[in-house]
Design a protein around this motif. Structure first.
Motif, short mmCIF file in Angstrom:
data_model
loop_
_atom_site.label_atom_id
_atom_site.label_comp_id
_atom_site.label_asym_id
_atom_site.label_seq_id
_atom_site.Cartn_x
_atom_site.Cartn_y
_atom_site.Cartn_z
N SER A 163 7.89 -9.88 -7.48
CA SER A 163 6.58 -9.86 -7.34
C SER A 163 6.09 -11.04 -6.03
N ALA A 164 6.81 -12.00 -5.95
CA ALA A 164 6.46 -12.89 -5.01
C ALA A 164 6.96 -12.47 -3.58
N LEU A 165 8.19 -11.64 -3.51
CA LEU A 165 8.50 -11.22 -2.18
C LEU A 165 7.77 -10.06 -1.92
N SER A 166 7.16 -9.23 -2.93
CA SER A 166 6.13 -8.26 -2.08
C SER A 166 5.11 -8.61 -1.71
N ILE A 167 4.45 -9.77 -2.20
CA ILE A 167 3.16 -10.42 -1.93
C ILE A 167 3.40 -11.04 -0.57
N VAL A 168 4.52 -11.40 -0.40
CA VAL A 168 4.82 -12.47 0.98
C VAL A 168 5.18 -11.26 2.22
N ILE A 169 5.82 -10.02 1.99
CA ILE A 169 6.06 -9.18 2.83
C ILE A 169 4.61 -8.45 3.19
N SER A 170 3.77 -7.98 2.27
CA SER A 170 2.68 -7.14 2.63
C SER A 170 1.52 -7.99 3.36
N ALA A 171 1.56 -9.48 2.68
CA ALA A 171 0.73 -10.54 3.61
C ALA A 171 1.04 -10.55 5.05
N ALA A 172 2.40 -10.68 5.27
CA ALA A 172 2.78 -10.81 6.63
C ALA A 172 2.59 -9.73 7.45
N VAL A 173 2.49 -8.47 7.08
CA VAL A 173 2.39 -7.33 7.79
C VAL A 173 0.78 -7.00 8.19
N SER A 174 0.02 -7.48 7.04
CA SER A 174 -1.41 -7.38 7.28
C SER A 174 -1.82 -8.34 8.45
N ILE A 175 -1.36 -9.65 8.28
CA ILE A 175 -1.71 -10.65 9.00
C ILE A 175 -1.07 -10.69 10.42
N ILE A 176 0.03 -9.96 10.70
CA ILE A 176 0.62 -9.63 12.04
C ILE A 176 -0.21 -8.77 12.86
N TYR A 177 -0.68 -7.48 12.10
CA TYR A 177 -1.47 -6.73 13.01
C TYR A 177 -2.79 -7.02 13.11
N THR A 178 -3.64 -7.67 12.18
CA THR A 178 -4.72 -8.26 12.37
C THR A 178 -4.90 -9.28 13.59
N PHE A 179 -3.88 -10.17 13.43
CA PHE A 179 -3.72 -11.14 14.35
C PHE A 179 -3.60 -10.65 15.90
N LEU A 180 -2.83 -9.40 15.86
CA LEU A 180 -2.77 -9.04 17.33
C LEU A 180 -3.92 -8.07 17.72
N GLY A 181 -4.54 -7.51 17.08
CA GLY A 181 -5.55 -6.49 17.70
C GLY A 181 -7.24 -6.50 17.05
N GLY A 182 -7.42 -7.56 16.08
CA GLY A 182 -8.91 -7.69 15.61
C GLY A 182 -9.27 -6.21 15.06
N LEU A 183 -10.60 -6.10 15.37
CA LEU A 183 -11.28 -5.05 14.55
C LEU A 183 -10.58 -3.70 15.03
N TYR A 184 -9.85 -3.59 16.02
CA TYR A 184 -9.60 -2.01 16.59
C TYR A 184 -8.33 -2.01 15.73
N SER A 185 -7.27 -2.88 15.56
CA SER A 185 -6.23 -2.77 14.66
C SER A 185 -6.60 -2.35 13.13
N VAL A 186 -7.72 -3.19 12.82
CA VAL A 186 -8.13 -2.88 11.33
C VAL A 186 -8.60 -1.55 11.16
N ALA A 187 -9.40 -1.16 12.07
CA ALA A 187 -10.06 0.21 12.11
C ALA A 187 -9.00 1.33 11.84
#
Length: 543
Positions: A163-187
């Motif tokens: 469970s801990a590994l799943s949480i970390v990996i999923s959080a990392a993916v979300s943070i990376i693309y939100t970090f890079l593109g803002g609302l466009y990446s999110v949308a």
């Protein structure tokens, strides 16, 4: 439990696809920034205000259809102590978007605000606005924890992955693309995620319903007229039911994630249409969770590899959706189910990360800490804020058992503290800083003194109907709604009394420590509040 390698590979591929789309969208964002003269941070926050209705509906729906929504709804329907009548997510969110379109979209979008906190800054100034950021930030962090906990529990059951590994990996993916593109990446990632959620969840339904553990047990249930999954609402529980329903229906109107989509529309009319359309889609997206929860409540778990006692008796009601997918469907179907939960988690998490980062950058850093900050500097502040909020929510996600509880608590502060302020600042012209501060304190104090079992906070105020269950005191009176209404009344009453006192010279002018009632020129009296990009913040209330 051994790791399901084919399932793990499928999930990794899905994550890579989402990451690639997020990176592609970040490049689109940079192209828009080059054509935008100044205010490039607004491209990151509100997408340059050119998000289409279709994309807006997708991203707004995907934001609300998160892990908490999917798993919390199934948990409520399955639980013998709750049932369908307590599955408030779909109807509450439908009401949320309808009210947003009717009463909040036009006032916010017509003034070209950038964040939800802009109207407060124009009316009350920087200091009070900073205090409103705190409950919004805490709520966002709890929301991140809720949806990550949902995903961690799902992956540990279906894939046998930590469970801990799943949480970390999923959080990392979300943070990376939100970090890079803002609302466009999110949308744009939201579009893919929502489509995947819709298809995979509905594809799982026939397999769950036709499971031998369900079909063979349904005849017995019909003979005994066992309709436990529909639930019952006792009179003693009516206060809690109404409180939870209003919390979800009205508390969502105080989320920056909602206004981020409203403010990204090209016009007020488009913002309203987006809200109305999302009301229907978000309701439809909750139906599969209701069906899965009902089927799980009707299943004979002794006929599955899970065995007895059933999930509720083992304290695993919060994981009923992945358990149903794991033990009532073929392996390849359960993998699709985990993909839908993963998609729901990321579609909500990226929005929450960006909303907190946007408010801090636009309303605190840009206007108070660094008024001369460059656009490039502001973009980096947004990115660092995304990272910090993501890490805070990820840390809180470990060890949570009830996704439904965290889902409700994440809206508490917004409902009791921020929502009353938002109603008054948008729809009551004569509120002032003194009233706003009083309402803030009253709402926060009443909510805090009522206690919170999920966070281990004991109540100081015991309302009628309270009960002690397993050594924990729980309130069954609508105490959160009482705190919200008390805050609204306090804001309006104190604002009126203070204005009356100063305007009729009942209170000395020297006591106006915040400078709310300083004399203004005729030109200032007639001036309307302007958006942040056209006017700096003011401390005085306009009358």
């Amino acid at each position: 439990m051994a790791v399901d390698v084919p399932g793990l590979v499928a999930v990794v591929v899905f994550y890579l696809v989402i990451l690639v789309i997020g990176i592609w969208a970040s490049r689109k964002s940079k192209k828009v920034e080059k054509t935008c003269a100044g205010n490039k941070s607004e491209v990151t926050i509100v997408g340059g205000r050119n998000i289409s209705v279709l994309v807006g509906v997708f991203t707004m729906t995907a934001t609300w259809v998160g892990g908490g929504y999917i798993m919390g709804t199934a948990e409520a329907v399955y639980s013998p102590t709750q049932g369908l009548i307590w599955a408030m997510g779909p109807p509450a969110y439908l009401i949320n978007f309808l009210l947003g379109g009717l009463f909040f979209a036009k006032p916010m979008r017509s003034k070209r605000y950038v964040t939800m906190l802009d109207p407060f800054q124009h009316r009350y100034g920087n200091m009070f606005t900073a205090t409103l950021l705190l409950p919004a930030l805490v709520s966002d962090i709890l929301w991140v924890a809720c949806i990550l906990a949902a995903l961690g529990g799902t992956m540990s059951i279906i894939l046998g992955l930590s469970s801990a590994l799943s949480i970390v990996i999923s959080a990392a993916v979300s943070i990376i693309y939100t970090f890079l593109g803002g609302l466009y990446s999110v949308a744009y990632t939201d579009i893919i995620q929502l489509c995947f959620i819709f298809v995979s969840m509905w594809l799982c339904i026939p397999f769950v319903i036709l499971s031998p553990a369900v079909t063979e047990n349904s005849a017995h249930l019909n003979q005994t007229n066992d309709n436990s999954w529909t639930g019952q609402l006792e009179l003693a529980d009516a206060g809690k039911w109404a409180d939870d329903m209003l919390l979800l229906a009205l508390g969502g109107l105080a989320y920056q994630a909602l206004y981020q989509r409203i403010l990204s529309a090209s016009s007020s009319a488009q913002a309203q249409v987006t809200c109305f359309a999302a009301a229907g889609t978000v309701f439809i997206m909750g139906i599969p969770s209701v069906i899965i929860g009902a089927v799980a409540a009707s299943a004979d778990w002794n006929q599955t590899a899970y065995g007895l006692p059933p999930p509720f008796e083992r304290g695993e009601a919060g994981k009923i959706l992945p358990l149903a997918l794991q033990y009532l469907t073929p392996p390849w179907v359960s993998v699709l189910g985990i993909g839908s939960v993963a998609a729901a988690v990321m579609s909500s998490m990226d929005s929450v990360l960006l909303s907190s980062a946007s408010m801090f950058t636009q309303n605190i850093y840009k206007t108070t800490l660094r008024k001369q900050a460059t656009e490039r500097e502001l973009q980096w502040v947004i990115r660092v804020s995304v990272l910090l909020v993501g890490l805070a929510g990820t840390g809180l996600a470990f060890g949570d058992n009830s996704v439904l509880a965290f889902w409700l608590v994440s809206s508490d502060l917004l409902y009791c503290v921020v929502f009353p302020q938002l109603i008054c600042v948008l729809h009551y012209r004569y509120v002032n800083t003194y009233g706003a501060m009083s309402g803030y304190v009253v709402g926060l104090l009443l909510r805090g003194l009522s206690g919170e079992p999920v966070l281990g906070i004991p109540p100081v105020l015991l309302y009628p109907g309270w009960r002690e269950e397993n050594g924990v005191i729980r309130q069954y009176f609508p105490y959160r709604t009482l705190a919200m209404l008390s805050s609204v009344i306090c804001i309006i009453t104190v604002s009126w009394l203070v204005e009356l006192g100063f305007c009729h010279q009942l209170i000395p002018q020297s006591w106006d420590l915040l400078g709310v009632f300083e004399e203004k020129t005729d030109e200032e009296e007639d001036e309307e509040p302007l958006p942040r990009e056209k006017k700096s913040s003011i401390l005085n209330t306009k009358f």
